[in-house]
Design a protein around this motif. Structure first.
Motif, short mmCIF file in Angstrom:
data_model
loop_
_atom_site.label_atom_id
_atom_site.label_comp_id
_atom_site.label_asym_id
_atom_site.label_seq_id
_atom_site.Cartn_x
_atom_site.Cartn_y
_atom_site.Cartn_z
N GLN A 149 -1.11 -4.54 7.57
CA GLN A 149 -1.47 -3.14 7.44
C GLN A 149 -0.91 -2.17 6.19
O GLN A 149 -1.70 -1.38 5.67
CB GLN A 149 -0.81 -2.40 8.60
CG GLN A 149 -1.44 -2.86 9.99
CD GLN A 149 -1.27 -2.18 11.24
OE1 GLN A 149 -0.25 -1.54 11.08
NE2 GLN A 149 -2.05 -2.35 12.38
N LYS B 153 -3.13 -3.40 3.41
CA LYS B 153 -4.69 -2.99 3.39
C LYS B 153 -4.61 -1.44 3.42
O LYS B 153 -5.71 -0.77 2.54
CB LYS B 153 -4.96 -3.04 4.91
CG LYS B 153 -5.31 -4.59 5.15
CD LYS B 153 -5.60 -4.96 6.58
CE LYS B 153 -6.71 -4.18 7.08
NZ LYS B 153 -7.29 -4.75 8.54
N ARG C 255 -3.99 -1.61 -3.96
CA ARG C 255 -3.88 -3.09 -3.78
C ARG C 255 -4.94 -3.82 -4.59
O ARG C 255 -6.00 -3.80 -4.96
CB ARG C 255 -4.07 -3.46 -2.22
CG ARG C 255 -5.72 -3.31 -1.84
CD ARG C 255 -5.72 -3.68 -0.57
NE ARG C 255 -7.22 -3.84 0.16
CZ ARG C 255 -7.64 -2.84 0.64
NH1 ARG C 255 -7.05 -1.50 0.69
NH2 ARG C 255 -9.06 -2.74 0.99
N ILE D 92 -5.06 -9.19 7.22
CA ILE D 92 -5.52 -8.63 6.18
C ILE D 92 -7.00 -8.77 5.91
O ILE D 92 -7.60 -8.21 5.33
CB ILE D 92 -4.67 -9.34 4.86
CG1 ILE D 92 -3.33 -9.14 4.78
CG2 ILE D 92 -5.42 -9.20 3.44
CD1 ILE D 92 -2.72 -9.48 3.78
N THR E 159 -10.10 -11.03 -0.49
CA THR E 159 -8.77 -11.23 -0.71
C THR E 159 -8.09 -12.73 -0.74
O THR E 159 -8.52 -13.22 0.22
CB THR E 159 -7.55 -10.29 -0.01
OG1 THR E 159 -8.18 -8.97 -0.03
CG2 THR E 159 -6.33 -10.27 -0.47
#
Length: 412
Positions: free
Chosen positions: A301, A304, A309, A332, A337
């Motif tokens: 979390q 995210k 990021r 995730i 990603t």
């Protein structure tokens, strides 16, 4: 012929003559690995070193100052494996490793005694036996034994030991009618020479090639440790004889003293104390697992929720498992990603997980395995396995960043 060690089991030194010496190889197991040793097979006019047979391991000893690493029987000959050549025709002194030999004598004669009493008292036949390094096992032809029988058997065999009953050896020709009356599981196909009968006076007469004590009193004592289920409706009887009983008592007392110090309780409370500790450990492990799961969710979390990021997420923890890594990857989301996760020693071995778009994982998974010097398998956007060198994590991260940059520039 019967070897000198079979005619006089107590002889520890003996002079003989080298008959042959031929180059040879021996397979030995060293720390769980098999290795070949080059050396020589030596035969002698006679020997006090017993070649393995009848369930008894072979002797160790010296020919002059040359160690004997293995003794085997080939027909009527005993073959001694050594690493140095010996001159044919030369006179040489032999010395046996007496501690090893006498131990084997005690276990083997103990087996004969237990086998005979188990048969005569309870009707349990022996189908095989094994002389182990620390304890020996007799396979009884029965699916189970009744309560109290092993205690009674132990009492009787030790009573016979205290009675100083002699043990003698006879050498008989194959056509001697006495041979038909003795207990036997048959002769080996390559047997040559007279048949050897080991007789425990009034108790047992058995065909056997092994070395034995000359009186049951030399066994000192026998301890039957218990029984366990064997194969195909058989029961394994586990026993110790002679010096092994004393060594077992010494080890047991040493263990008891160490446990008393660690557990802070008396010997009679050791089992209860260990049981409590095991339950506590299981509870702690369960709590720890729950914390790791919660931590995995929070880590995901946090990533995210970070507006800055990137497209690669990398994490290493010393503690954790496959479930910990998969929870993070699931939280995730790996459609856009690439997640690279490892657990274990920072510069040693451990576990890894590479998760992301299927095409990316299929392409990079094998290269990640090579870099980590490990093994792994991939399926549906996940590639995971064992890593041999987590110290190379940095190289994997660089590979992932480079691939992500190239992929991004192609899309633009």
């Amino acid at each position: 012929m019967a070897f000198r060690c079979q005619r006089d089991c107590y002889m520890q030194e003996f002079d003989t003559v080298v008959v042959s010496c031929c180059p040879a190889e021996l397979k030995l197991e060293n720390n769980g690995k098999k290795e070949k040793i080059k050396g020589f097979n030596v035969t002698l006019q006679d020997t006090i070193l017993f070649p393995e047979g009848g369930g008894q391991p072979d002797d160790r000893g010296l020919i002059g100052e040359v160690p004997v690493l293995r003794v085997t029987r080939e027909g009527a000959e005993a073959v001694h494996f050594v690493e140095s050549a010996l001159e044919v025709g030369s006179a040489v002194p032999l010395r046996v490793d007496w501690e090893r030999r006498f131990d084997h004598m005690q276990q083997h004669s103990g087996q004969h005694l237990i086998t005979a009493i188990a048969d005569s008292k309870f009707g349990y036949k022996t189908t095989s036996w094994e002389l182990g390094r620390q304890r020996s096992v007799i396979e009884l032809d029965t699916p189970s034994v009744k309560p109290g029988e092993m205690e009674e058997l132990e009492a009787v065999v030790n009573e016979k030991i205290r009675a100083h009953i002699p043990v003698t050896v006879q050498l008989l020709s194959a056509d001697d009618p006495t041979v038909e009356k003795v207990r036997s599981r048959g002769l080996p196909d390559d047997h040559a020479g007279p048949i050897r009968i080991v007789d425990i006076k009034g108790i047992d007469a058995n065909m056997c090639c092994g070395t034995h004590v000359s009186n049951l009193s030399h066994l000192q004592m026998i301890k039957i440790l218990g029984t366990e289920k064997g194969k195909k409706n058989k029961t394994n009887l586990i026993f110790l004889a002679g010096r092994r009983v004393l060594k077992f008592v010494e080890r047991s007392f040493s263990t008891e003293r160490a446990l008393t110090s660690l557990l802070k309780t008396g010997p009679e409370e050791h089992v209860e104390a260990v049981d409590k500790l095991q339950k506590s450990v299981k509870l702690l492990q369960k709590n720890n697992l729950n914390l790791l799961r919660d931590m995995a969710v929070l880590i995901a979390q946090n990533f995210k929720n970070n507006p800055n990021r990137g497209k690669v997420f990398s994490l290493h923890r010393k503690d954790g498992d496959n479930e910990f890594m998969n929870i993070i990857a699931n939280e995730i989301g790996t459609e856009d990603t690439v997640a690279f996760l490892t657990v274990g020693e920072e510069k040693g071995a451990g576990l890894f997980l590479l998760a992301g778009p299927v095409e990316t994982v299929d392409t990079l998974g094998p290269r990640v395995v090579d870099l980590l010097e490990g093994k792994g398998v991939g399926k549906k956007g996940r590639y995971q396995g064992k890593a041999g060198r987590l110290a190379r994590r940095g190289e994997v991260e660089a590979l992932l960043q480079q691939h992500t940059r190239l992929h991004s520039s192609e899309e633009e």
